[in-house]
Design a protein around this motif. Structure first.
Motif, PDB file in Angstrom:
ATOM      1  N   ILE A 229       4.462  -4.826  -0.781  1.00 58.81           N
ATOM      2  CA  ILE A 229       4.028  -3.593  -0.466  1.00 58.81           C
ATOM      3  C   ILE A 229       2.494  -3.079  -0.650  1.00 58.81           C
ATOM      4  O   ILE A 229       2.046  -2.896   0.312  1.00 58.81           O
ATOM      5  CB  ILE A 229       4.793  -2.354  -1.273  1.00 58.81           C
ATOM      6  CG1 ILE A 229       6.363  -2.690  -1.158  1.00 58.81           C
ATOM      7  CG2 ILE A 229       4.531  -1.030  -0.855  1.00 58.81           C
ATOM      8  CD1 ILE A 229       7.265  -1.765  -1.851  1.00 58.81           C
ATOM      9  N   ALA A 230       1.932  -3.677  -1.696  1.00 58.96           N
ATOM     10  CA  ALA A 230       0.602  -3.366  -2.071  1.00 58.96           C
ATOM     11  C   ALA A 230      -0.291  -3.987  -1.358  1.00 58.96           C
ATOM     12  O   ALA A 230      -1.367  -3.504  -0.853  1.00 58.96           O
ATOM     13  CB  ALA A 230       0.136  -3.426  -3.506  1.00 58.96           C
ATOM     14  N   ASP A 231       0.135  -5.388  -1.114  1.00 61.53           N
ATOM     15  CA  ASP A 231      -0.849  -6.179  -0.532  1.00 61.53           C
ATOM     16  C   ASP A 231      -1.406  -5.746   0.930  1.00 61.53           C
ATOM     17  O   ASP A 231      -2.557  -5.698   1.332  1.00 61.53           O
ATOM     18  CB  ASP A 231      -0.370  -7.567  -0.564  1.00 61.53           C
ATOM     19  CG  ASP A 231      -1.361  -8.658   0.349  1.00 61.53           C
ATOM     20  OD1 ASP A 231      -2.400  -8.658  -0.529  1.00 61.53           O
ATOM     21  OD2 ASP A 231      -1.112  -9.120   1.053  1.00 61.53           O
ATOM     22  N   PRO A 232      -0.316  -5.682   1.965  1.00 61.35           N
ATOM     23  CA  PRO A 232      -0.587  -4.978   3.194  1.00 61.35           C
ATOM     24  C   PRO A 232      -1.428  -3.843   3.235  1.00 61.35           C
ATOM     25  O   PRO A 232      -2.209  -3.413   4.180  1.00 61.35           O
ATOM     26  CB  PRO A 232       0.820  -5.195   3.935  1.00 61.35           C
ATOM     27  CG  PRO A 232       1.682  -4.960   2.725  1.00 61.35           C
ATOM     28  CD  PRO A 232       1.091  -5.872   1.562  1.00 61.35           C
ATOM     29  N   ILE A 233      -1.066  -2.731   2.197  1.00 63.58           N
ATOM     30  CA  ILE A 233      -1.594  -1.472   2.122  1.00 63.58           C
ATOM     31  C   ILE A 233      -2.987  -1.833   1.899  1.00 63.58           C
ATOM     32  O   ILE A 233      -3.812  -0.935   2.483  1.00 63.58           O
ATOM     33  CB  ILE A 233      -0.900  -0.592   1.120  1.00 63.58           C
ATOM     34  CG1 ILE A 233       0.576  -0.411   1.637  1.00 63.58           C
ATOM     35  CG2 ILE A 233      -1.690   0.631   0.909  1.00 63.58           C
ATOM     36  CD1 ILE A 233       1.252   0.395   0.750  1.00 63.58           C
TER      37      ILE A 233
END
Length: 221
Positions: free
Chosen positions: A97-101
């Motif tokens: 979740i955090a990587d693409p954000i």
């Protein structure tokens, strides 16, 4: 050493007391792996980058050089965190979740800030952000039918965008200022072309998925 008790690994053939708690502890510890830490660093660098870029009205070459350094570190961590996660099996739900954000956040921060300063036309920022948001939503739209893999063109697009934004962050003049215009033009073209290709892939993937569902239900087309 794996860090997993022998009983939890099946050494005795019996579940260990409190096995659920032990598994939860292992999963929680895995959050703090090097790949996720790099992703967290990139998230922290987003506001730091904006503050540095906008110091003294946004036109001080020294502050913009520091902003470029923050942006460069963020882009470099983007390369390494995914590679480390895949290579050493450090993939976690947080990372997914955090990587693409983090990727979208640092790029959006750069584009919006540059347009606000008048260095980059708003239509360029609009085209890139519309594409990135649209493709992200489209991936969720077709995710039950399959995953659209990142293409070589998509990777080239990311490289071109990062290079172009980085060049615009620096206070370049003369031939380098002209060069950054063409690098950004290439980034915009790749953004549009790869976006259309992802749309095509999504339509094909969804069509095949629906046909498979009909066949499985006994209603061949």
């Amino acid at each position: 050493m794996t860090g997993v008790p022998a009983s939890a690994a099946g050494g005795t053939g019996r579940p260990a007391p409190g096995g659920k708690l032990g598994a939860a502890a292992v999963n929680q510890a895995s959050l703090w792996n090097i790949a996720n830490l790099l992703t967290m660093l990139r998230l922290v660098l987003v506001p730091a980058f904006v503050v540095l870029l906008l110091q003294d009205g946004g036109y001080d070459p020294a502050w913009r050089a520091w902003a470029w350094a923050a942006f460069a570190v963020a882009m470099i961590t983007d390369i390494f965190d995914g590679h480390l996660a895949r290579t050493y099996n450090l993939v976690t739900d947080f990372g997914k979740i955090a990587d693409p954000i983090a990727d979208k956040a640092i790029m959006a921060a750069g584009l919006i800030s540059l347009s606000a300063l008048g260095d980059l036309p708003w239509w360029v920022t609009g085209v890139i952000l519309f594409r990135e948001l649209g493709i992200t939503l489209m991936r969720f739209w077709v995710i039950r039918h399959g995953v659209i893999p990142a293409s070589r063109g998509g990777k080239m697009k990311t490289l071109a965008q990062g290079t172009a934004v980085g060049m615009y962050v620096l206070a370049l003049t003369g031939p380098l200022a002209t060069l950054r215009f063409w690098v950004m033009a290439l980034a915009v073209v790749l953004t549009v072309v790869t976006g259309l290709d992802y749309v095509r892939q999504a339509i094909v993937l969804r069509r095949k998925g629906l046909e498979s569902e009909r066949t499985a239900e006994g209603f061949p087309r």
